[in-house]
Design an enzyme around this catalytic site. Structure first.
Site, short mmCIF file in Angstrom:
data_model
loop_
_atom_site.label_atom_id
_atom_site.label_comp_id
_atom_site.label_asym_id
_atom_site.label_seq_id
_atom_site.Cartn_x
_atom_site.Cartn_y
_atom_site.Cartn_z
N SER A 205 201.58 85.06 97.89
CA SER A 205 201.28 83.86 97.10
C SER A 205 199.77 83.71 96.96
CB SER A 205 201.91 82.62 97.74
OG SER A 205 201.60 82.55 99.12
N GLU B 250 196.62 80.90 95.98
CA GLU B 250 196.28 79.47 95.88
C GLU B 250 195.08 79.25 94.97
OE1 GLU B 250 196.32 77.22 99.58
OE2 GLU B 250 194.46 76.23 98.98
N THR C 129 196.06 73.19 94.70
CA THR C 129 195.68 72.19 95.70
C THR C 129 195.62 70.78 95.09
OG1 THR C 129 193.30 72.43 95.33
CG2 THR C 129 194.31 73.87 96.97
N TYR C 130 195.57 69.82 96.01
CA TYR C 130 195.60 68.40 95.65
C TYR C 130 194.42 67.74 96.32
CZ TYR C 130 198.18 64.02 94.73
OH TYR C 130 198.61 62.82 94.26
N ASP D 128 193.18 64.79 103.99
CA ASP D 128 192.08 64.21 104.76
C ASP D 128 191.63 62.91 104.11
OD1 ASP D 128 191.73 66.16 106.82
OD2 ASP D 128 191.00 67.52 105.26
N PHE E 146 182.35 75.66 105.01
CA PHE E 146 183.76 75.31 104.95
C PHE E 146 184.44 75.57 106.31
CE2 PHE E 146 188.11 76.00 103.11
CZ PHE E 146 188.30 74.66 102.84
N HIS F 271 199.35 84.72 102.14
CA HIS F 271 198.98 83.66 101.19
C HIS F 271 197.47 83.74 101.01
CE1 HIS F 271 199.12 79.64 99.27
NE2 HIS F 271 198.01 79.38 99.95
#
Ligand code: FAD
Length: 280
Positions: A9, A11, A42-43, A102, A209, A259
Protein backbone atom coordinates in the site's frame (compact mmCIF):
# COMPACT_ATOMS: atom_id res chain seq x y z
CA UNK A 1 2.38 -7.26 -7.46
CA UNK A 2 3.68 -10.75 -8.06
CA UNK A 3 3.47 -12.39 -4.65
CA UNK A 4 -0.24 -12.50 -3.96
CA UNK A 5 0.14 -13.04 -0.25
CA UNK A 6 2.13 -9.83 0.33
CA UNK A 7 0.09 -6.67 0.80
CA UNK A 8 1.39 -3.46 -0.74
CA UNK A 9 0.00 0.00 0.00
CA UNK A 10 1.04 3.59 -0.69
CA UNK A 11 0.21 6.60 1.48
CA UNK A 12 -0.31 10.15 0.18
CA UNK A 13 -1.15 13.45 1.82
CA UNK A 14 -3.70 15.75 0.15
CA UNK A 15 -1.96 18.55 -1.77
CA UNK A 16 -3.05 22.11 -1.06
CA UNK A 17 -2.60 23.55 -4.56
CA UNK A 18 -3.77 22.73 -8.08
CA UNK A 19 -0.17 22.22 -9.10
CA UNK A 20 0.26 19.70 -6.28
CA UNK A 21 -2.90 17.89 -7.32
CA UNK A 22 -1.69 17.57 -10.92
CA UNK A 23 1.69 16.28 -9.75
CA UNK A 24 0.04 13.77 -7.42
CA UNK A 25 -2.11 12.36 -10.23
CA UNK A 26 1.11 11.50 -12.11
CA UNK A 27 2.64 9.97 -8.95
CA UNK A 28 -0.49 7.87 -8.41
CA UNK A 29 -0.47 6.65 -12.03
CA UNK A 30 3.18 5.67 -11.77
CA UNK A 31 2.69 3.78 -8.49
CA UNK A 32 -0.55 2.19 -9.75
CA UNK A 33 1.67 0.16 -12.10
CA UNK A 34 2.67 -1.90 -9.05
CA UNK A 35 -0.99 -2.84 -8.53
CA UNK A 36 -1.05 -1.95 -4.82
CA UNK A 37 -3.80 -3.34 -2.63
CA UNK A 38 -4.73 0.24 -1.80
CA UNK A 39 -3.64 3.86 -1.65
CA UNK A 40 -4.30 5.73 1.56
CA UNK A 41 -4.87 9.46 2.06
CA UNK A 42 -3.97 11.21 5.31
CA UNK A 43 -6.28 13.41 7.34
CA UNK A 44 -5.11 16.68 8.89
CA UNK A 45 -5.07 17.29 12.60
CA UNK A 46 -8.46 18.51 13.79
CA UNK A 47 -10.13 17.76 10.45
CA UNK A 48 -8.14 20.56 8.79
CA UNK A 49 -7.85 18.61 5.51
CA UNK A 50 -11.33 17.08 5.69
CA UNK A 51 -12.50 18.34 2.30
CA UNK A 52 -9.13 17.91 0.60
CA UNK A 53 -8.91 14.33 1.85
CA UNK A 54 -12.49 13.61 0.83
CA UNK A 55 -12.07 15.07 -2.65
CA UNK A 56 -8.89 13.14 -3.28
CA UNK A 57 -10.45 9.92 -2.01
CA UNK A 58 -13.46 10.33 -4.30
CA UNK A 59 -11.25 11.20 -7.25
CA UNK A 60 -9.10 8.07 -6.76
CA UNK A 61 -12.15 5.95 -6.21
CA UNK A 62 -13.72 7.12 -9.45
CA UNK A 63 -10.64 5.72 -11.22
CA UNK A 64 -11.17 2.35 -9.55
CA UNK A 65 -8.00 2.73 -7.49
CA UNK A 66 -8.77 1.17 -4.09
CA UNK A 67 -8.39 3.97 -1.56
CA UNK A 68 -8.45 4.15 2.23
CA UNK A 69 -9.12 7.53 3.82
CA UNK A 70 -7.44 8.19 7.15
CA UNK A 71 -9.90 9.51 9.71
CA UNK A 72 -9.94 10.89 13.23
CA UNK A 73 -12.62 12.68 15.21
CA UNK A 74 -10.52 15.81 15.48
CA UNK A 75 -12.86 18.47 16.80
CA UNK A 76 -15.88 17.08 14.94
CA UNK A 77 -19.05 15.76 16.49
CA UNK A 78 -20.48 12.29 15.91
CA UNK A 79 -22.98 13.46 13.29
CA UNK A 80 -20.24 15.00 11.14
CA UNK A 81 -18.12 11.87 11.30
CA UNK A 82 -21.12 9.66 10.64
CA UNK A 83 -22.07 11.74 7.58
CA UNK A 84 -18.50 11.58 6.25
CA UNK A 85 -18.36 7.79 6.73
CA UNK A 86 -21.74 7.47 5.02
CA UNK A 87 -20.43 9.45 2.05
CA UNK A 88 -17.39 7.20 1.87
CA UNK A 89 -19.47 4.03 2.05
CA UNK A 90 -21.85 5.30 -0.65
CA UNK A 91 -18.88 6.20 -2.87
CA UNK A 92 -17.65 2.59 -2.63
CA UNK A 93 -14.81 3.08 -0.13
CA UNK A 94 -14.17 -0.21 1.67
CA UNK A 95 -11.30 0.59 4.02
CA UNK A 96 -10.63 3.27 6.64
CA UNK A 97 -7.44 4.05 8.60
CA UNK A 98 -8.88 4.92 12.04
CA UNK A 99 -6.77 7.23 14.20
CA UNK A 100 -6.85 9.45 17.25
CA UNK A 101 -4.73 12.06 15.52
CA UNK A 102 -2.93 14.86 17.32
CA UNK A 103 -3.93 18.16 18.85
CA UNK A 104 -3.81 20.82 16.13
CA UNK A 105 -1.34 23.58 16.97
CA UNK A 106 -2.87 26.68 18.47
CA UNK A 107 -5.90 24.83 19.86
CA UNK A 108 -6.20 24.47 23.57
CA UNK A 109 -8.78 24.49 26.32
CA UNK A 110 -11.66 22.09 25.93
CA UNK A 111 -10.48 20.35 22.75
CA UNK A 112 -10.69 16.60 23.37
CA UNK A 113 -8.92 13.92 21.39
CA UNK A 114 -10.89 10.72 20.84
CA UNK A 115 -8.77 7.57 21.18
CA UNK A 116 -8.57 5.37 18.12
CA UNK A 117 -10.22 2.40 19.86
CA UNK A 118 -13.30 4.59 20.42
CA UNK A 119 -13.40 5.58 16.74
CA UNK A 120 -13.09 1.91 15.74
CA UNK A 121 -15.97 1.01 18.08
CA UNK A 122 -18.03 3.93 16.71
CA UNK A 123 -17.51 2.78 13.10
CA UNK A 124 -18.40 -0.82 13.94
CA UNK A 125 -21.49 0.33 15.85
CA UNK A 126 -22.86 2.49 13.04
CA UNK A 127 -21.49 0.84 9.92
CA UNK A 128 -21.06 -2.81 10.90
CA UNK A 129 -18.65 -4.52 8.56
CA UNK A 130 -18.93 -1.97 5.74
CA UNK A 131 -15.26 -1.11 6.13
CA UNK A 132 -12.05 -2.99 6.70
CA UNK A 133 -10.36 -1.06 9.52
CA UNK A 134 -6.66 -0.25 9.83
CA UNK A 135 -5.15 1.24 12.98
CA UNK A 136 -1.72 2.67 13.84
CA UNK A 137 0.95 0.74 15.76
CA UNK A 138 4.29 1.93 17.17
CA UNK A 139 7.17 -0.58 17.32
CA UNK A 140 9.30 2.12 19.01
CA UNK A 141 6.29 3.13 21.11
CA UNK A 142 4.04 6.17 20.77
CA UNK A 143 5.73 9.31 22.17
CA UNK A 144 2.89 9.91 24.67
CA UNK A 145 2.59 6.32 25.86
CA UNK A 146 3.00 5.85 29.60
CA UNK A 147 4.92 2.60 29.08
CA UNK A 148 5.74 -0.06 26.48
CA UNK A 149 3.20 -2.41 28.07
CA UNK A 150 0.46 0.25 28.04
CA UNK A 151 0.98 1.00 24.36
CA UNK A 152 0.81 -2.67 23.39
CA UNK A 153 -2.28 -3.08 25.58
CA UNK A 154 -3.97 -0.12 23.91
CA UNK A 155 -3.17 -1.60 20.49
CA UNK A 156 -4.89 -4.77 21.66
CA UNK A 157 -7.83 -2.56 22.65
CA UNK A 158 -8.08 -1.29 19.08
CA UNK A 159 -8.23 -4.86 17.76
CA UNK A 160 -10.74 -5.85 20.44
CA UNK A 161 -12.90 -2.91 19.33
CA UNK A 162 -12.96 -4.32 15.78
CA UNK A 163 -9.83 -3.31 13.87
CA UNK A 164 -8.66 -5.77 11.23
CA UNK A 165 -5.03 -4.74 10.68
CA UNK A 166 -2.40 -2.34 11.96
CA UNK A 167 0.15 -0.26 10.06
CA UNK A 168 3.24 0.82 11.94
CA UNK A 169 4.97 4.14 12.37
CA UNK A 170 8.19 4.01 10.38
CA UNK A 171 11.41 2.75 11.94
CA UNK A 172 14.92 1.98 10.73
CA UNK A 173 15.74 -0.86 13.13
CA UNK A 174 14.03 -4.10 12.06
CA UNK A 175 14.65 -5.64 15.49
CA UNK A 176 12.25 -3.08 16.97
CA UNK A 177 9.51 -4.43 14.67
CA UNK A 178 10.21 -8.11 15.33
CA UNK A 179 10.41 -7.57 19.09
CA UNK A 180 7.16 -5.62 18.95
CA UNK A 181 5.45 -8.48 17.07
CA UNK A 182 6.56 -10.87 19.79
CA UNK A 183 5.19 -8.59 22.51
CA UNK A 184 1.91 -8.21 20.63
CA UNK A 185 1.60 -11.98 20.25
CA UNK A 186 2.15 -12.36 24.00
CA UNK A 187 -0.95 -10.27 24.77
CA UNK A 188 -3.00 -12.23 22.25
CA UNK A 189 -2.85 -9.99 19.17
CA UNK A 190 -3.14 -12.30 16.18
CA UNK A 191 -3.97 -9.79 13.42
CA UNK A 192 -1.52 -8.60 10.73
CA UNK A 193 0.79 -5.70 11.60
CA UNK A 194 2.19 -4.13 8.42
CA UNK A 195 5.48 -2.22 8.65
CA UNK A 196 5.31 1.41 7.56
CA UNK A 197 8.30 2.28 5.36
CA UNK A 198 9.72 5.79 5.08
CA UNK A 199 12.00 6.49 2.11
CA UNK A 200 15.05 8.65 2.81
CA UNK A 201 14.59 11.70 0.60
CA UNK A 202 15.32 14.87 2.55
CA UNK A 203 17.76 14.94 5.45
CA UNK A 204 16.39 17.93 7.41
CA UNK A 205 12.73 16.94 7.03
CA UNK A 206 13.44 13.40 8.14
CA UNK A 207 15.30 14.61 11.26
CA UNK A 208 12.54 17.04 12.21
CA UNK A 209 9.69 14.63 11.57
CA UNK A 210 11.38 11.70 13.34
CA UNK A 211 11.91 13.77 16.48
CA UNK A 212 8.25 14.73 16.63
CA UNK A 213 6.72 11.32 15.91
CA UNK A 214 9.10 9.32 18.07
CA UNK A 215 10.83 7.35 15.29
CA UNK A 216 14.39 6.57 16.30
CA UNK A 217 17.25 7.36 13.94
CA UNK A 218 20.17 5.29 15.24
CA UNK A 219 23.41 7.22 15.79
CA UNK A 220 25.29 5.41 13.03
CA UNK A 221 22.52 6.26 10.56
CA UNK A 222 22.31 9.89 11.69
CA UNK A 223 26.05 10.22 11.11
CA UNK A 224 25.84 8.70 7.64
CA UNK A 225 22.90 10.95 6.74
CA UNK A 226 24.72 14.02 8.04
CA UNK A 227 27.63 13.28 5.72
CA UNK A 228 25.27 13.35 2.73
CA UNK A 229 23.41 16.49 3.81
CA UNK A 230 24.73 18.57 0.91
CA UNK A 231 24.83 15.80 -1.66
CA UNK A 232 21.25 14.88 -2.54
CA UNK A 233 22.25 12.29 -5.12
CA UNK A 234 24.50 10.41 -2.71
CA UNK A 235 21.76 10.66 -0.06
CA UNK A 236 19.26 9.22 -2.52
CA UNK A 237 21.50 6.27 -3.45
CA UNK A 238 22.40 5.53 0.16
CA UNK A 239 18.75 5.81 1.24
CA UNK A 240 17.53 3.57 -1.55
CA UNK A 241 19.99 0.82 -0.67
CA UNK A 242 19.33 1.09 3.06
CA UNK A 243 15.54 0.99 2.75
CA UNK A 244 15.65 -1.83 0.21
CA UNK A 245 17.72 -3.86 2.69
CA UNK A 246 15.33 -2.98 5.51
CA UNK A 247 12.36 -4.18 3.42
CA UNK A 248 14.19 -7.39 2.49
CA UNK A 249 14.93 -8.11 6.15
CA UNK A 250 11.32 -7.43 7.11
CA UNK A 251 9.87 -9.64 4.38
CA UNK A 252 12.38 -12.44 5.03
CA UNK A 253 11.42 -12.24 8.72
CA UNK A 254 7.76 -12.74 7.88
CA UNK A 255 6.28 -9.23 7.52
CA UNK A 256 2.91 -9.67 5.79
CA UNK A 257 3.48 -6.77 3.37
CA UNK A 258 4.70 -3.17 3.20
CA UNK A 259 3.04 0.23 3.58
CA UNK A 260 5.04 3.06 2.00
CA UNK A 261 4.91 6.65 3.22
CA UNK A 262 5.42 8.02 -0.28
CA UNK A 263 5.79 11.71 0.65
CA UNK A 264 3.85 12.18 -2.61
CA UNK A 265 6.84 11.08 -4.68
CA UNK A 266 6.91 8.14 -7.07
CA UNK A 267 10.56 7.66 -7.99
CA UNK A 268 12.15 6.76 -4.62
CA UNK A 269 9.34 4.30 -3.92
CA UNK A 270 9.34 2.82 -7.42
CA UNK A 271 13.07 2.17 -7.22
CA UNK A 272 12.74 0.33 -3.89
CA UNK A 273 9.75 -1.74 -5.05
CA UNK A 274 11.64 -2.64 -8.23
CA UNK A 275 14.74 -3.58 -6.21
CA UNK A 276 12.58 -5.89 -4.14
CA UNK A 277 11.36 -7.62 -7.28
CA UNK A 278 7.74 -6.96 -6.40
CA UNK A 279 6.95 -5.51 -9.80
CA UNK A 280 7.08 -8.50 -12.13
P1 FAD B 1 -4.25 6.03 19.86
O1 FAD B 1 -4.15 4.61 19.46
O2 FAD B 1 -5.58 6.50 20.35
O3 FAD B 1 -3.12 6.26 20.96
C1 FAD B 1 -2.71 7.57 21.34
C2 FAD B 1 -1.95 7.54 22.66
O4 FAD B 1 -2.86 7.28 23.74
C3 FAD B 1 -0.88 6.45 22.82
O5 FAD B 1 0.14 6.99 23.63
C4 FAD B 1 -1.59 5.31 23.51
O6 FAD B 1 -0.68 4.54 24.30
C5 FAD B 1 -2.61 6.02 24.36
N1 FAD B 1 -3.93 5.36 24.36
C6 FAD B 1 -4.52 4.67 23.35
N2 FAD B 1 -5.75 4.28 23.68
C7 FAD B 1 -5.96 4.74 24.93
C8 FAD B 1 -7.07 4.66 25.82
N3 FAD B 1 -8.19 4.04 25.47
N4 FAD B 1 -6.96 5.25 27.05
C9 FAD B 1 -5.82 5.90 27.41
N5 FAD B 1 -4.72 6.00 26.59
C10 FAD B 1 -4.81 5.42 25.38
N6 FAD B 1 -1.85 11.70 12.02
C11 FAD B 1 -2.66 12.56 11.39
O7 FAD B 1 -2.88 13.67 11.89
N7 FAD B 1 -3.24 12.26 10.18
C12 FAD B 1 -3.05 11.06 9.58
O8 FAD B 1 -3.61 10.80 8.51
C13 FAD B 1 -2.19 10.11 10.22
N8 FAD B 1 -1.96 8.89 9.68
C14 FAD B 1 -1.19 7.98 10.35
C15 FAD B 1 -1.01 6.71 9.80
C16 FAD B 1 -0.21 5.77 10.44
C17 FAD B 1 -0.04 4.40 9.81
C18 FAD B 1 0.42 6.09 11.66
C19 FAD B 1 1.30 5.09 12.36
C20 FAD B 1 0.24 7.35 12.22
C21 FAD B 1 -0.57 8.30 11.59
N9 FAD B 1 -0.80 9.57 12.14
C22 FAD B 1 -1.60 10.47 11.47
C23 FAD B 1 -0.20 9.95 13.42
C24 FAD B 1 -1.17 9.68 14.60
O9 FAD B 1 -2.35 10.41 14.44
C25 FAD B 1 -0.47 10.10 15.88
O10 FAD B 1 0.61 9.24 16.14
C26 FAD B 1 -1.36 10.22 17.11
O11 FAD B 1 -0.61 10.85 18.14
C27 FAD B 1 -1.87 8.91 17.66
O12 FAD B 1 -2.88 8.37 16.90
P2 FAD B 1 -3.33 6.84 17.20
O13 FAD B 1 -4.48 6.52 16.35
O14 FAD B 1 -2.16 5.95 17.17
O15 FAD B 1 -3.81 7.02 18.72
Amino acid sequence: MSEDSLRLSFEFFPPKTDEGRIKLAAVRDKLAEFEPDFFSVTYGAGGSTRDNTKNLVKQFNALNAPVAPHLSFGGDDEQTIKALLGEYRDAGVERIVALRGDMPSGVGGSYQLVYANELVAFIREHFGDAFELEVAAYPEIHPQAKSYEDDVRYLKGKFDAGADNAITQYFFNPDAYFYFLDQCAKVGIDKPIYPGIMPIINFRNLMRFSDSCGADIPRWLRKRLESYEHDPEALRDFGEELITELCETLLEGGAPGLHFYTMNQAEPIARIVNNLGLSE
